[in-house]
Design a protein around this motif. Structure first.
Motif, PDB file in Angstrom:
ATOM      1  N   ILE A 238       0.864  -1.252   0.137  1.00  0.00           N
ATOM      2  CA  ILE A 238       0.025   0.045  -0.085  1.00  0.00           C
ATOM      3  C   ILE A 238       0.993   1.201   0.005  1.00  0.00           C
ATOM      4  O   ILE A 238       0.611   2.293  -0.628  1.00  0.00           O
ATOM      5  CB  ILE A 238      -0.858   0.136   1.186  1.00  0.00           C
ATOM      6  CG1 ILE A 238      -1.940  -1.260   1.110  1.00  0.00           C
ATOM      7  CG2 ILE A 238      -1.422   1.267   1.587  1.00  0.00           C
ATOM      8  CD1 ILE A 238      -2.790  -1.401   2.584  1.00  0.00           C
ATOM      9  N   ALA A 239       2.122   1.295   0.686  1.00  0.00           N
ATOM     10  CA  ALA A 239       3.087   2.474   1.018  1.00  0.00           C
ATOM     11  C   ALA A 239       3.524   2.727  -0.290  1.00  0.00           C
ATOM     12  O   ALA A 239       3.764   4.004  -0.592  1.00  0.00           O
ATOM     13  CB  ALA A 239       3.726   1.956   1.943  1.00  0.00           C
ATOM     14  N   ILE A 240       4.142   1.603  -0.968  1.00  0.00           N
ATOM     15  CA  ILE A 240       4.776   1.983  -2.362  1.00  0.00           C
ATOM     16  C   ILE A 240       4.212   0.999  -3.486  1.00  0.00           C
ATOM     17  O   ILE A 240       5.107  -0.018  -3.565  1.00  0.00           O
ATOM     18  CB  ILE A 240       6.463   1.750  -2.225  1.00  0.00           C
ATOM     19  CG1 ILE A 240       6.511   2.670  -0.951  1.00  0.00           C
ATOM     20  CG2 ILE A 240       7.095   2.083  -3.432  1.00  0.00           C
ATOM     21  CD1 ILE A 240       8.205   2.548  -0.702  1.00  0.00           C
ATOM     22  N   PRO A 241       3.401   1.146  -3.952  1.00  0.00           N
ATOM     23  CA  PRO A 241       2.724   0.045  -5.087  1.00  0.00           C
ATOM     24  C   PRO A 241       3.361  -0.046  -6.368  1.00  0.00           C
ATOM     25  O   PRO A 241       2.940   0.621  -7.478  1.00  0.00           O
ATOM     26  CB  PRO A 241       1.137   0.705  -5.246  1.00  0.00           C
ATOM     27  CG  PRO A 241       1.250   2.235  -5.103  1.00  0.00           C
ATOM     28  CD  PRO A 241       2.600   2.330  -3.851  1.00  0.00           C
TER      29      PRO A 241
ATOM     30  N   MET B 139       5.695  10.324   5.007  1.00  0.00           N
ATOM     31  CA  MET B 139       5.122  10.402   3.645  1.00  0.00           C
ATOM     32  C   MET B 139       4.257   9.417   3.154  1.00  0.00           C
ATOM     33  O   MET B 139       3.567   9.303   2.077  1.00  0.00           O
ATOM     34  CB  MET B 139       6.167  10.647   2.709  1.00  0.00           C
ATOM     35  CG  MET B 139       7.232  11.957   2.891  1.00  0.00           C
ATOM     36  SD  MET B 139       8.498  11.717   1.882  1.00  0.00           S
ATOM     37  CE  MET B 139       7.828  12.095   0.092  1.00  0.00           C
ATOM     38  N   PHE B 140       4.189   8.070   3.868  1.00  0.00           N
ATOM     39  CA  PHE B 140       3.202   7.004   3.491  1.00  0.00           C
ATOM     40  C   PHE B 140       1.808   7.314   3.555  1.00  0.00           C
ATOM     41  O   PHE B 140       1.423   8.354   4.037  1.00  0.00           O
ATOM     42  CB  PHE B 140       3.502   5.886   4.602  1.00  0.00           C
ATOM     43  CG  PHE B 140       4.692   5.045   4.190  1.00  0.00           C
ATOM     44  CD1 PHE B 140       5.599   5.528   3.165  1.00  0.00           C
ATOM     45  CD2 PHE B 140       4.747   3.842   4.907  1.00  0.00           C
ATOM     46  CE1 PHE B 140       6.718   4.518   2.866  1.00  0.00           C
ATOM     47  CE2 PHE B 140       5.949   3.061   4.456  1.00  0.00           C
ATOM     48  CZ  PHE B 140       7.043   3.711   3.664  1.00  0.00           C
ATOM     49  N   PRO B 141       0.915   6.712   2.707  1.00  0.00           N
ATOM     50  CA  PRO B 141      -0.611   7.172   2.630  1.00  0.00           C
ATOM     51  C   PRO B 141      -1.011   6.573   4.267  1.00  0.00           C
ATOM     52  O   PRO B 141      -0.395   5.978   4.747  1.00  0.00           O
ATOM     53  CB  PRO B 141      -0.919   6.326   1.729  1.00  0.00           C
ATOM     54  CG  PRO B 141       0.024   4.945   1.367  1.00  0.00           C
ATOM     55  CD  PRO B 141       1.408   5.796   1.633  1.00  0.00           C
ATOM     56  N   ASP B 142      -2.059   7.160   4.633  1.00  0.00           N
ATOM     57  CA  ASP B 142      -2.564   6.860   6.086  1.00  0.00           C
ATOM     58  C   ASP B 142      -2.760   5.588   6.220  1.00  0.00           C
ATOM     59  O   ASP B 142      -2.709   4.701   7.168  1.00  0.00           O
ATOM     60  CB  ASP B 142      -3.971   7.758   6.191  1.00  0.00           C
ATOM     61  CG  ASP B 142      -3.581   9.363   6.328  1.00  0.00           C
ATOM     62  OD1 ASP B 142      -2.436   9.466   6.819  1.00  0.00           O
ATOM     63  OD2 ASP B 142      -4.610  10.040   6.183  1.00  0.00           O
TER      64      ASP B 142
END
Length: 523
Positions: A77-80, A437-440
């Motif tokens: 999810i963080a780095i797709p 910086m990762f998405p929630d």
């Protein structure tokens, strides 16, 4: 020297054509339950005395769930991006670390690909041919020459399939999922609905050694009846091999739609579905024959082959032959569906390896020519190169032992996965800026601690325990010095490849790759 773009192009060229179901299906197919049940139930009882594989596989679902499955879902999810842990850890830790991890995992995937190709003949086609009365052809399919020829034919077919793109592959594999599942349901239903007394009478009618004598014979030669919780826990090494860390969709994340949803369905959902499938399918064998009988029969087959009373190994398909020796059509039908389970299992390994290799090339660690994508969105050269390497490994697999090809490779893989877990554990604290910086959806916390750290820690514990178990138990094969050195050499070979790529880009092309690893690659 004129300035040059770091990345090969501004878009990868890969197509986001995979749905959440496709991601889940990829995960399940990478661990095809019928194929895994055949391996574990045929060889496991001779390796770990007192094991109850049903309990081991059921417990294994939750062990992997709280460790590698959650960890890889969060990173996905963080780095797709396709390339999975290579892309993540080359940015979050160090490019050499990310490359080494992914390099070795890719070798493991190709190793599995080669083994699955080579066993097309001996494990899957040979029993069908034997049932049809073609004994000589069945023996040929089990020979080195026959198994390699059959594997080569399928290797070519799988390569052509993947060159037609991820959309066609996903569509075909969706149909194959339901076909293979139907085969397992039919097989398990027959065994669950057949009383043990019926099985005993039919076994006694075709075997020179009777049902009760099988158990007595095994006990006379060192086998122990019953099961213990200690053996069940040791038996976790089998679901650890089959489920692995259930993170396979992460390697094609650049081709998956709505990743924030698909990661959970693909990785966690895939783990639960495959785990229950394994558990219920494998337990059908225990149900119809009895746990002690099957474990004793498998023990005799592996440890006392000269005393084994049946013409076929104790594969799951053999139980249908015992129950209904005259119903050739039923045996062939179910045998064919089990054969399809290996077809279902094999190409995903080639698919994932080709995407990892594509990610390396996109970052200029391999020749950029390998990033060529055809009109179907398929990375042409990485698929072909991966298939060629798989073919070479397959020829070696046909002459190697279980210890060489599975156990020692898996020991090193578990150690590497443990390092991945430790790196994930410390990541939010040592790379706070990147983590923020990762998405929630990837920054979930439990009790004030990042879930990615907690999952990383449990992954490390499970992985290091798995490596220790495989290395320390003689019945599992234990350590083979030559095999272990070979696998470590494969891992360390990533270092000169990385250094060579860095120096070439720096001195010949005038590109500083350290700048590239400060950015997330284009999607």
């Amino acid at each position: 020297m004129a300035a040059r773009e770091l990345y090969v192009r501004k878009a990868s060229g890969l197509v986001r054509a995979m749905s959440a179901f496709d991601a889940m299906n990829l995960n399940i197919s990478m661990c095809s339950p019928p194929q895994g049940v055949l391996w574990a139930w045929t060889f496991g009882p001779a390796m770990i005395l007192g094991v109850n594989l049903t309990l081991s596989y059921f417990l294994g679902i939750w062990v992997i769930l709280v460790s590698g499955a959650i960890l890889y879902a969060l990173w996905m999810i963080a780095i797709p991006r396709s390339g999975g842990d290579y892309v993540w850890f080359s940015r979050a830790v160090h490019p050499a670390f990310g490359f080494a991890v992914n390099w070795f995992f890719s070798f493991v995937f190709l190793n599995w690909y080669a083994m699955n190709l080579q066993t097309m003949g001996p494990f899957w086609l040979s029993p069908i041919l034997y049932t049809l009365g073609y004994k000589e052809l069945a023996d040929w399919a089990s020979s080195w020459v026959g198994s390699v020829i059959i594997g080569t034919i399928f290797n070519i077919a799988f390569t052509i399939l993947l060159l037609y793109g991820i959309s066609l592959y996903s569509k075909l594999w969706k149909y194959l999922f339901f076909i293979v599942l139907a085969g397992s349901i039919v097989y398990a239903a027959i065994l669950y609905l057949t009383p043990t007394s019926v099985f005993i009478s039919r076994f006694n009618a075709i075997s020179s050694v009777k049902y009760n004598e099988i158990i007595d014979l095994a006990m006379k030669h060192g086998w122990v009846a019953g099961w213990t919780m200690g053996a069940v826990l040791m038996g976790l090494v089998f679901p650890l091999q089959n489920y692995n860390w259930a993170g396979f969709p992460a390697y094609v994340a650049g081709e998956v739609r709505r990743v924030e949803k698909s990661a959970w369905i693909g990785i966690v959902g895939g783990l639960v579905v495959m785990g229950l499938w394994y558990t219920l399918l494998g337990n059908s064998i225990y149900h119809v024959a009895g746990l002690d009988f099957h474990n004793a029969l498998a023990y005799i087959y592996n440890r006392l082959p000269d005393k084994y009373p049946l013409p076929l190994p104790p594969y799951p398909q053999t139980y249908l032959w015992i129950l209904y020796p005259d119903l050739v059509w039923l045996q062939v039908l179910v045998g064919f569906l089990w054969f399809l389970s290996n077809v279902y299992l094999t190409p995903p390994n080639l698919l994932i390896t080709s995407r990892n290799m594509f990610a390396w090339s996109f970052d200029r660690l391999l020749p950029t020519r390998l990033t060529k994508v055809n009109e179907k969105g398929a990375p042409v050269y990485t698929i072909i190169v991966s298939a060629i390497i798989g073919e070479l490994i397959m020829m070696f697999v046909a002459t190697a032992t279980y210890q060489v090809m599975i156990m020692n490779t898996f020991i090193v893989m578990m150690v590497v996965l443990g390092l991945v877990g430790l790196a994930s554990f410390v990541f939010p604290f040592v790379k706070k800026e990147m983590y923020n910086m990762f998405p929630d959806q990837a920054k979930i916390s439990i009790g004030g601690y990042p879930l990615i750290s907690l999952a990383g820690l449990t992954t490390a514990v499970v992985a290091f325990w798995g490596a220790y178990s495989m290395a320390s138990v003689p019945a599992l094969g234990g350590l083979s010095t030559a095999s272990l050195i070979f696998n470590i050499a494969i891992l360390l070979a990533s270092i000169p490849v990385y250094v060579g790529a860095y120096l070439y880009n720096k001195r010949v092309l005038g590109l500083d790759l350290t700048l590239l690893f400060k950015e997330i690659p284009p999607g």
